[in-house]
Scaffold this active site. Structure first.
Site, mmCIF file in Angstrom:
data_model
loop_
_atom_site.group_PDB
_atom_site.id
_atom_site.type_symbol
_atom_site.label_atom_id
_atom_site.label_comp_id
_atom_site.label_asym_id
_atom_site.label_seq_id
_atom_site.Cartn_x
_atom_site.Cartn_y
_atom_site.Cartn_z
ATOM 1 C CG ASP A 133 -15.146 24.994 -4.737
ATOM 2 O OD1 ASP A 133 -16.011 25.857 -4.487
ATOM 3 O OD2 ASP A 133 -15.016 24.489 -5.859
ATOM 4 C CG ASP B 122 -13.084 17.484 -4.497
ATOM 5 O OD1 ASP B 122 -13.530 17.870 -5.595
ATOM 6 O OD2 ASP B 122 -12.014 17.924 -4.021
ATOM 7 C CB CYS C 257 -20.077 -4.096 -7.615
ATOM 8 S SG CYS C 257 -20.934 -2.617 -7.045
ATOM 9 C CB CYS D 132 -24.009 -0.960 -6.131
ATOM 10 S SG CYS D 132 -24.079 -0.911 -7.943
ATOM 11 C CB CYS E 242 -23.546 -4.666 -9.653
ATOM 12 S SG CYS E 242 -22.379 -3.520 -10.445
ATOM 13 C CG HIS F 95 -21.261 0.836 -10.729
ATOM 14 N ND1 HIS F 95 -21.172 -0.324 -10.001
ATOM 15 C CD2 HIS F 95 -20.029 1.028 -11.272
ATOM 16 C CE1 HIS F 95 -19.947 -0.820 -10.104
ATOM 17 N NE2 HIS F 95 -19.236 -0.027 -10.875
#
Lengths: 371, 371
Positions: free
Chosen positions: A90, A263, A301, A303, A306, A332
């Site tokens: 930014d 973002d 999920c 991931c 999880c 997560h």
């Protein structure tokens, strides 16, 4: 430099590919925020494992500490933080304006005091570009004034006009051939001002266009309305980026209206506060209901968190103030955001984004957790 | 249960193998401390990557939060925290005694107040075993009184005698066949008391023997002297564990005198304070000298952190209060400790531990950082 290719449209939603010197990124895409040359609690390797293709770094924070010249001498931001994929920086504008009493805006630039030690600093649009060039990001942003909310039409107009003049100065100041530059559309919540801002920025010509001044206190409906009418003001053949948003539903709406890049600190910051995103809504992991819950955080999920840990363990870690709580929660939440965008891309590719969007909302309402 | 095999002696130093239901461990070994069902800042996978074979968990902390019965209902500590290698639990004695004004010791046990909410609790030797059996560790420790330093001979004797009576009660209370039990030698810094304590514990008979009451404020020379004369008091055919030590040089000395197992919060706690262990001594990473140091933390270390990041970046992360600072620092410090023990094992196996020890000190003195 960068090249954007629009692969497919599904309603207003766009599937695109953004080619940079550090690889090609499919859009829509979420960019995890790495404020101080690190995405909080994550290693670069973990970011890659969960599918992060581009991250955002904050110019203001790196200018203040460790300093952009130090980063340059250390070989640039990519090397400093061990991230070889694209980085968007930014301009520092948003952070500087957030300092409130500590800053003063003039046509020339912004004078402000460091939030760390109170020292005085001045950043002009030219400085903002020079700092981003020292950091060596792949995509730089123009220095803009983030119009506050609410603002009168008159204030929003004058602010937007200055942002446009600054955008021209930024483009003129640019020297690096390997760094793209995005313009930032301002104009508050006024459609005519957004229209003028977009038209004037297109006239100057940028590699991509961002919506600034959203998620500054306005109601969600207002934000979504601005996104809806503003998307068509931006060129079809350039990436469209909404800065600083948002909740999962904000991303879905923004994609729905034709935006490509996002973002937000929400997944990372909320993670550290125990607020977790799941396919059926939000979970506050400190809740007593999870004390002996042996199930995974989000059964849908896949991931690492999880697949590996119980809600009971996540709750224990959070209550115990353990660093591993911040780590697993961040992992997560970012996985959730990144895979939400991956699913959105697949849905657009298959021409079923409307159904995907409907299902997204239905699942959350089913659990009474649509907020 | 467990089985210890003495593979080789090199002077007094021992190479051994400890077979447990969850795998065989080579000794000497360092056990990272996982106080609250997590080794702070690390995942179990990372612990495996850096060679951790067994970790320690703190009975007192887990009893207080989340509670040992909850852990039992969640399938035991291994499953709760996703660690399938051996776990040794302390008895909670040391933590309870550290509460000072918050606890009262009688023959029956210890009454104390929780450091979290001030609630009253009572733990007897039988309770300490029951709690450790609920947690399901592979190796449990007897409930002991950690004799303070300094203590009169009379106080140290009475304290040691009670620890011996408690050790007998612990052995009688034990019910799990799959959990080993270690006795703890007390007696302060008095050789005759250590001798009596060791003899009486051997008489009762345990799966392993630990030295308690060290690193409690005594000078290093005193600690090393106790280790030197106490090692031969312990059976050759059982693992010998020194609790709560220490600095790298303490481990080297303990191995030199014939001890096999160690635990300490030093590598993890110091890491979070920016104090890093290297092959040439300690590095305080916040030092200004490292601001633009592009080199690795320890050029002789081949861990992920030293292969990937510069001192300048580590300093920036630490000064910025980033979670990644705690992560990378902990990773490196534990790697240092674990690989120090791996090198010690190799040296013993090859009959060159004396030379290894000499080189260890020489390298640090060379850099003037022997402390």
């Amino acid at each position: 430099m960068i090249h954007f290719k629009l692969i497919k449209k599904d309603g207003a939603a766009r599937l695109g590919s953004l080619t940079t010197p550090r690889g090609t990124i499919e859009t829509p895409i979420f960019m995890p925020v790495g404020t101080q040359a690190t995405v909080k609690a994550m290693t670069p390797e973990e970011l890659k494992t969960i599918g992060a293709r581009i991250i955002l770094a904050n110019t203001y924070h790196l200018y203040i500490r460790p300093g952009h010249e130090l980063v340059r001498r250390m070989g640039g931001l990519h090397r400093f933080m061990n991230w070889d994929r694209p980085i968007l920086t930014d301009s520092g504008g948003f952070q500087v304006f957030s300092l409130n009493e500590l800053r003063k805006i003039t046509e020339e630039g912004v004078k402000f005091r460091s939030h760390l030690d109170g020292s005085y600093h001045f950043i002009s649009p030219e400085d903002a570009i020079a700092i981003q060039e020292a950091l060596g990001s792949d995509i730089a942003m123009c220095f803009d004034e983030c119009t506050p909310y609410p603002a009168t039409h008159d204030y929003a107009r004058r602010s937007m006009e200055m942002t446009t003049r600054w955008a021209r100065r930024c483009k003129d100041a640019k020297t690096r051939e390997d760094q793209a530059l995005f313009g930032i559309v301002q104009g508050g919540m006024y459609r005519d001002l957004r229209e003028r801002s977009a038209a004037e920025l297109r006239e100057i010509g940028f590699d991509g266009y961002a919506m600034g001044g959203l998620s500054v206190g306005e109601e969600k409906e207002v934000m979504h309305e601005v996104l809806e009418y503003a998307a068509p003001m931006l060129p079809e053949d350039r990436p469209r980026y909404v800065m600083g948003i948002g909740a999962p539903e904000d991303l879905i709406e923004a994609v729905w209206h034709g935006f490509d890049m996002f973002d937000c600190v929400m997944p990372t910051r909320n993670a550290r506060n125990g607020m977790l995103f799941t396919s059926f809504g939000r979970v506050n992991i400190k809740g007593a209901a999870y004390a002996e819950d042996a199930g995974p955080l989000d059964p849908e999920c896949d991931c690492y968190v999880c697949r590996t840990y119980s809600r009971a363990y996540l709750r224990h870690l959070y209550r115990s103030g353990e660093i591993l709580a911040s780590r697993l929660n961040t992992y997560h939440n970012l996985y959730y955001y990144l895979s939400l965008m991956a699913k959105a891309r697949a849905a657009i590719a298959e021409g079923r984004f409307a159904a995907f969007r409907q299902e997204f909302y239905a699942k959350r309402e089913l659990q009474g957790q649509s907020s």
